[in-house]
Design a protein around this motif. Structure first.
Motif, mmCIF file in Angstrom:
data_model
loop_
_atom_site.group_PDB
_atom_site.id
_atom_site.type_symbol
_atom_site.label_atom_id
_atom_site.label_comp_id
_atom_site.label_asym_id
_atom_site.label_seq_id
_atom_site.Cartn_x
_atom_site.Cartn_y
_atom_site.Cartn_z
ATOM 1 N N ASP A 168 24.745 17.127 21.370
ATOM 2 C CA ASP A 168 25.322 17.335 20.013
ATOM 3 C C ASP A 168 25.527 15.933 19.482
ATOM 4 O O ASP A 168 25.554 15.656 18.284
ATOM 5 N N ARG A 169 26.168 15.122 20.422
ATOM 6 C CA ARG A 169 26.693 13.761 19.983
ATOM 7 C C ARG A 169 25.384 12.875 19.422
ATOM 8 O O ARG A 169 25.608 11.936 18.657
ATOM 9 N N GLU A 197 24.492 13.718 16.262
ATOM 10 C CA GLU A 197 25.770 13.172 15.234
ATOM 11 C C GLU A 197 25.364 11.798 14.637
ATOM 12 O O GLU A 197 25.534 11.193 13.658
ATOM 13 N N GLU A 198 24.516 10.970 15.680
ATOM 14 C CA GLU A 198 24.289 9.769 15.529
ATOM 15 C C GLU A 198 23.066 9.539 14.858
ATOM 16 O O GLU A 198 22.618 8.417 14.534
#
Length: 221
Positions: free
Chosen positions: A78-79, A82-83
């Motif tokens: 998920d992170r 996000e990037e």
């Protein structure tokens, strides 16, 4: 940072995150430090994300061992999303997690991957019972934007099982990659003479291990 050496994204500059630990024990495993004798240090999600950003590449590859084992793998994906990073997950497809990725690099383990039952009776039994959960593999494919099936092959005799697995997963022939077992250029050259013609006759893709040709068989590549 390195380059992807296998499959659809061969040659792509990529940042690799390798998890330690595996629920299988292929006899030919080329990363025993992440399976048979897992090693490594604990790294926080913040550090992994920062390292991926600092690598200044668009592609991140999550590999192992088995990258679906760690509890934090969904949060990590998920992170990374996000990037704005492209995420490939290289997995044997034996763990049922509702995880999304840009490219699922699914490597079903054939019967010939099972370790010797005389030398490793417990792992031989566990490996055989875990190696091919078709329903789980289908769900993982459904959650990915794109996928490839990557089979590690040591003998032409294994193509019957490969075709069976590909059919059960409703895989298009050009999404199936045949990769030779072997960790030296000499071994890959020998295997290619046998496997490439058979691969092409089935309409599959032949998948060399380009990282070995580029860097040799060493960690960190």
């Amino acid at each position: 940072m390195s380059r992807q050496g296998e499959g659809k994204l061969t040659g792509m500059n990529s940042f690799f995150i390798r998890t330690s630990g595996c629920n299988l024990r292929c006899w030919f495993c080329d990363t025993p430090y992440a399976s048979w004798s897992p090693t490594g240090k604990t790294v926080s999600l913040d550090q992994l994300i920062n390292d991926a950003i600092q690598a200044k590449v668009d592609h991140v590859v999550l590999t192992g061992g088995e990258p679906l084992l760690p509890a934090a793998i969904e949060s990590l994906c998920d992170r990374l999303f996000e990037e704005g990073l492209h995420v490939t997950i290289e997995t044997a497809g034996t763990i049922d997690k509702p995880i999304a990725c840009d490219l699922l690099s699914l490597s079903p383990k054939l019967a010939g991957s099972t370790p010797d039952p005389d030398q490793h009776p417990r792992w031989s039994e566990l490996h055989q019972s875990r190696r091919l959960p078709i329903d789980i593999m289908r769900r993982l494919i459904d959650g990915a934007k794109d996928y490839q099936l990557k089979f590690v092959v040591s003998s032409p005799d294994q193509f019957t099982e490969i075709c069976s697995v590909a059919d059960q997963l409703d895989a298009a022939a050009d999404d199936v990659f045949i990769m030779p077992e072997g960790v030296t250029t000499e071994a890959m050259d020998r295997a290619q003479m046998q496997l490439r013609p058979l691969t092409e006759s089935h309409g599959f893709q032949y998948c060399d291990r380009m990282q070995i040709r580029w860097y040799g068989n060493r960690r960190g590549t």
